[in-house]
Scaffold this motif. Structure first.
Motif, PDB file in Angstrom:
ATOM      1  N   LEU A   1      -4.514  29.509  -5.400  1.00  0.00           N
ATOM      2  CA  LEU A   1      -5.914  29.091  -5.370  1.00  0.00           C
ATOM      3  C   LEU A   1      -6.204  27.902  -6.279  1.00  0.00           C
ATOM      4  CD1 LEU A   1      -7.536  32.648  -5.451  1.00  0.00           C
ATOM      5  CD2 LEU A   1      -7.395  31.129  -3.468  1.00  0.00           C
ATOM      6  N   SER A   2      -5.172  27.251  -6.798  1.00  0.00           N
ATOM      7  CA  SER A   2      -5.380  26.211  -7.800  1.00  0.00           C
ATOM      8  C   SER A   2      -6.138  25.001  -7.267  1.00  0.00           C
ATOM      9  CB  SER A   2      -4.043  25.756  -8.386  1.00  0.00           C
ATOM     10  OG  SER A   2      -3.230  25.170  -7.390  1.00  0.00           O
ATOM     11  N   GLU A   3      -6.084  24.757  -5.959  1.00  0.00           N
ATOM     12  CA  GLU A   3      -6.787  23.619  -5.374  1.00  0.00           C
ATOM     13  C   GLU A   3      -7.805  24.076  -4.337  1.00  0.00           C
ATOM     14  OE1 GLU A   3      -4.235  20.299  -4.298  1.00  0.00           O
ATOM     15  OE2 GLU A   3      -2.647  21.102  -5.553  1.00  0.00           O
ATOM     16  N   ASN A   4      -8.355  25.257  -4.565  1.00  0.00           N
ATOM     17  CA  ASN A   4      -9.322  25.847  -3.640  1.00  0.00           C
ATOM     18  C   ASN A   4     -10.715  25.727  -4.251  1.00  0.00           C
ATOM     19  OD1 ASN A   4     -11.008  27.881  -2.334  1.00  0.00           O
ATOM     20  ND2 ASN A   4      -9.129  28.574  -1.330  1.00  0.00           N
ATOM     21  N   ALA A   5     -11.542  24.851  -3.674  1.00  0.00           N
ATOM     22  CA  ALA A   5     -12.882  24.606  -4.225  1.00  0.00           C
ATOM     23  C   ALA A   5     -13.746  25.861  -4.189  1.00  0.00           C
ATOM     24  CB  ALA A   5     -13.558  23.476  -3.455  1.00  0.00           C
ATOM     25  N   ALA A   6     -13.576  26.699  -3.162  1.00  0.00           N
ATOM     26  CA  ALA A   6     -14.364  27.934  -3.073  1.00  0.00           C
ATOM     27  C   ALA A   6     -14.047  28.869  -4.241  1.00  0.00           C
ATOM     28  CB  ALA A   6     -14.083  28.635  -1.745  1.00  0.00           C
ATOM     29  N   PHE A   7     -12.797  28.884  -4.672  1.00  0.00           N
ATOM     30  CA  PHE A   7     -12.412  29.717  -5.811  1.00  0.00           C
ATOM     31  C   PHE A   7     -13.058  29.201  -7.098  1.00  0.00           C
ATOM     32  CE2 PHE A   7      -9.057  30.686  -9.121  1.00  0.00           C
ATOM     33  CZ  PHE A   7      -9.422  32.010  -9.270  1.00  0.00           C
ATOM     34  N   VAL A   8     -13.075  27.885  -7.275  1.00  0.00           N
ATOM     35  CA  VAL A   8     -13.688  27.302  -8.473  1.00  0.00           C
ATOM     36  C   VAL A   8     -15.182  27.628  -8.504  1.00  0.00           C
ATOM     37  CG1 VAL A   8     -14.030  25.203  -9.818  1.00  0.00           C
ATOM     38  CG2 VAL A   8     -11.991  25.453  -8.406  1.00  0.00           C
ATOM     39  N   ARG A   9     -15.834  27.516  -7.356  1.00  0.00           N
ATOM     40  CA  ARG A   9     -17.265  27.853  -7.296  1.00  0.00           C
ATOM     41  C   ARG A   9     -17.491  29.326  -7.600  1.00  0.00           C
ATOM     42  NH1 ARG A   9     -17.137  24.541  -2.710  1.00  0.00           N
ATOM     43  NH2 ARG A   9     -17.062  26.383  -1.377  1.00  0.00           N
ATOM     44  N   ALA A  10     -16.604  30.191  -7.096  1.00  0.00           N
ATOM     45  CA  ALA A  10     -16.745  31.624  -7.345  1.00  0.00           C
ATOM     46  C   ALA A  10     -16.599  31.926  -8.833  1.00  0.00           C
ATOM     47  CB  ALA A  10     -15.712  32.403  -6.535  1.00  0.00           C
ATOM     48  N   CYS A  11     -15.670  31.244  -9.496  1.00  0.00           N
ATOM     49  CA  CYS A  11     -15.518  31.417 -10.947  1.00  0.00           C
ATOM     50  C   CYS A  11     -16.777  30.958 -11.666  1.00  0.00           C
ATOM     51  CB  CYS A  11     -14.310  30.616 -11.444  1.00  0.00           C
ATOM     52  SG  CYS A  11     -12.700  31.280 -10.959  1.00  0.00           S
ATOM     53  N   ARG A  12     -17.289  29.814 -11.272  1.00  0.00           N
ATOM     54  CA  ARG A  12     -18.496  29.263 -11.909  1.00  0.00           C
ATOM     55  C   ARG A  12     -19.678  30.210 -11.713  1.00  0.00           C
ATOM     56  NH1 ARG A  12     -20.384  23.404  -9.954  1.00  0.00           N
ATOM     57  NH2 ARG A  12     -18.582  22.758 -11.207  1.00  0.00           N
ATOM     58  N   ASP A  13     -19.836  30.717 -10.504  1.00  0.00           N
ATOM     59  CA  ASP A  13     -20.954  31.620 -10.213  1.00  0.00           C
ATOM     60  C   ASP A  13     -20.859  32.922 -11.009  1.00  0.00           C
ATOM     61  OD1 ASP A  13     -21.865  29.737  -8.443  1.00  0.00           O
ATOM     62  OD2 ASP A  13     -21.122  30.765  -6.644  1.00  0.00           O
ATOM     63  N   ALA A  14     -19.621  33.315 -11.339  1.00  0.00           N
ATOM     64  CA  ALA A  14     -19.416  34.550 -12.091  1.00  0.00           C
ATOM     65  C   ALA A  14     -19.489  34.331 -13.604  1.00  0.00           C
ATOM     66  CB  ALA A  14     -18.065  35.161 -11.719  1.00  0.00           C
ATOM     67  N   GLY A  15     -19.748  33.090 -14.022  1.00  0.00           N
ATOM     68  CA  GLY A  15     -19.829  32.791 -15.441  1.00  0.00           C
ATOM     69  C   GLY A  15     -18.482  32.569 -16.097  1.00  0.00           C
ATOM     70  N   LEU A  16     -17.461  32.310 -15.311  1.00  0.00           N
ATOM     71  CA  LEU A  16     -16.111  32.080 -15.824  1.00  0.00           C
ATOM     72  C   LEU A  16     -15.805  30.583 -15.836  1.00  0.00           C
ATOM     73  CD1 LEU A  16     -14.383  34.842 -13.690  1.00  0.00           C
ATOM     74  CD2 LEU A  16     -14.715  34.954 -16.171  1.00  0.00           C
ATOM     75  N   VAL A  17     -15.120  30.123 -16.863  1.00  0.00           N
ATOM     76  CA  VAL A  17     -14.675  28.734 -16.917  1.00  0.00           C
ATOM     77  C   VAL A  17     -13.374  28.600 -16.131  1.00  0.00           C
ATOM     78  CG1 VAL A  17     -13.875  26.859 -18.394  1.00  0.00           C
ATOM     79  CG2 VAL A  17     -15.758  28.330 -19.147  1.00  0.00           C
ATOM     80  N   PHE A  18     -13.343  27.691 -15.188  1.00  0.00           N
ATOM     81  CA  PHE A  18     -12.116  27.394 -14.444  1.00  0.00           C
ATOM     82  C   PHE A  18     -11.375  26.296 -15.182  1.00  0.00           C
ATOM     83  CE2 PHE A  18      -9.748  24.943 -11.271  1.00  0.00           C
ATOM     84  CZ  PHE A  18      -9.019  25.945 -10.642  1.00  0.00           C
ATOM     85  N   ILE A  19     -10.177  26.575 -15.647  1.00  0.00           N
ATOM     86  CA  ILE A  19      -9.397  25.588 -16.397  1.00  0.00           C
ATOM     87  C   ILE A  19      -8.730  24.657 -15.391  1.00  0.00           C
ATOM     88  CG2 ILE A  19      -7.572  25.236 -18.091  1.00  0.00           C
ATOM     89  CD1 ILE A  19      -8.139  28.060 -19.128  1.00  0.00           C
ATOM     90  N   GLY A  20      -9.430  23.603 -15.056  1.00  0.00           N
ATOM     91  CA  GLY A  20      -8.971  22.683 -14.036  1.00  0.00           C
ATOM     92  C   GLY A  20     -10.123  21.839 -13.527  1.00  0.00           C
ATOM     93  N   PRO A  21      -9.938  21.153 -12.415  1.00  0.00           N
ATOM     94  CA  PRO A  21     -10.968  20.246 -11.894  1.00  0.00           C
ATOM     95  C   PRO A  21     -12.211  20.985 -11.407  1.00  0.00           C
ATOM     96  CG  PRO A  21      -8.810  19.780 -10.940  1.00  0.00           C
ATOM     97  CD  PRO A  21      -8.699  21.090 -11.633  1.00  0.00           C
ATOM     98  N   SER A  22     -13.288  20.223 -11.271  1.00  0.00           N
ATOM     99  CA  SER A  22     -14.517  20.762 -10.694  1.00  0.00           C
ATOM    100  C   SER A  22     -14.331  20.973  -9.196  1.00  0.00           C
ATOM    101  CB  SER A  22     -15.674  19.784 -10.916  1.00  0.00           C
ATOM    102  OG  SER A  22     -15.466  18.599 -10.148  1.00  0.00           O
ATOM    103  N   PRO A  23     -15.178  21.808  -8.563  1.00  0.00           N
ATOM    104  CA  PRO A  23     -15.061  21.967  -7.103  1.00  0.00           C
ATOM    105  C   PRO A  23     -15.293  20.657  -6.360  1.00  0.00           C
ATOM    106  CG  PRO A  23     -17.039  23.059  -7.946  1.00  0.00           C
ATOM    107  CD  PRO A  23     -16.207  22.692  -9.130  1.00  0.00           C
TER     108      PRO A  23
END
Length: 240
Positions: free
Chosen positions: A84-106
């Motif tokens: 999931l490292s390059e999956n924008a939906a995963f990054v958004r899901a982390c952001r929505d859950a209040g988690l910092v995604f260590i990597g690029p923005s969606p």
């Protein structure tokens, strides 16, 4: 600094992330499928959370991975590479859950994480690109016709992920249909997306990379040039 990081991956990269986090004084949480309960990355992390399912599919379940991070009390997620490292939906899901995604923005992932979209951006910017096809029509007939236009040999490449997965070198039109099916199947299994692009194969290429890092504060650095031409099955073995 983060207090606890969920490592959304398995194997060697997860072990390396756990080691680096420990050196920085941060705790780590591993996730594992039903097949991986005794894997090394599970033992190296401070905590581990099981995933329902077997094989790669468990690690591609966005809702399940995010919930594991929340259940473990994590404040950040490190994706490693692949999955999931390059999956924008995963990054958004982390952001929505209040988690910092260590990597690029969606937004950055949407722009550059997809090979077809990235190539279109480069072409609009006037950057020279390898001739190929990255259209939305993925039908077998169109893909074969486009391959013939490009001229064999051609490369089939999965639009998502990396690491040489979902890539096939095709010498002629006869072998193209089987190679296309194989590339799509591998791409679906590795990244959850069977979409591919086509590019003209370059014989005896030099593979040169310049790695760039930027942060949310506007800082950016590059790490110079690296020759990545020594490869096996389209996967880099040595970087100089």
């Amino acid at each position: 600094m983060f207090g606890k990081i969920l490592i959304a991956n398995r194997g060697e990269i997860a072990v390396r992330i756990a080691r680096a986090a420990a050196e920085l004084g941060m705790r780590t949480v591993a996730i594992y499928s039903e097949d991986d309960s005794r894997s090394l990355h599970v033992l190296r992390a401070d905590d581990a959370r099981p995933l329902k399912g077997r094989g790669a599919s468990a690690y591609l379940d966005i809702a399940q991975v995010v919930q594991a991070a929340l259940d473990a009390g994590c404040d950040a997620v490190h994706p490693g590479y692949g999955f999931l490292s390059e999956n924008a939906a995963f990054v958004r899901a982390c952001r929505d859950a209040g988690l910092v995604f260590i990597g690029p923005s969606p937004e950055a992932i949407r722009a550059m994480g997809n090979k077809a979209g990235a190539k279109e951006i480069m072409q609009k910017a006037g950057v020279p690109t390898v001739p190929g096809y990255q259209g939305v029509d993925q039908s077998d007939a169109v893909m074969l016709a486009e391959a013939k236009k490009i001229g064999f040999p051609v490369m089939i490449k999965a639009v998502a992920g990396g690491g040489g997965r979902g890539m096939r070198l095709v010498a002629d039109a006869t072998s193209f249909p089987d190679a296309l099916r194989s590339a799509r199947s591998e791409a679906q299994g590795a990244f959850g997306d069977p979409t591919v692009i086509l590019e003209r194969a370059i014989a005896d290429p030099r593979h040169i990379e310049i790695q760039v890092f930027g942060d949310r504060h506007g800082n950016a650095i590059h790490l110079g040039e690296r020759d990545c031409s020594v490869q096996r099955r389209h996967q880099k073995l040595i970087e100089e």
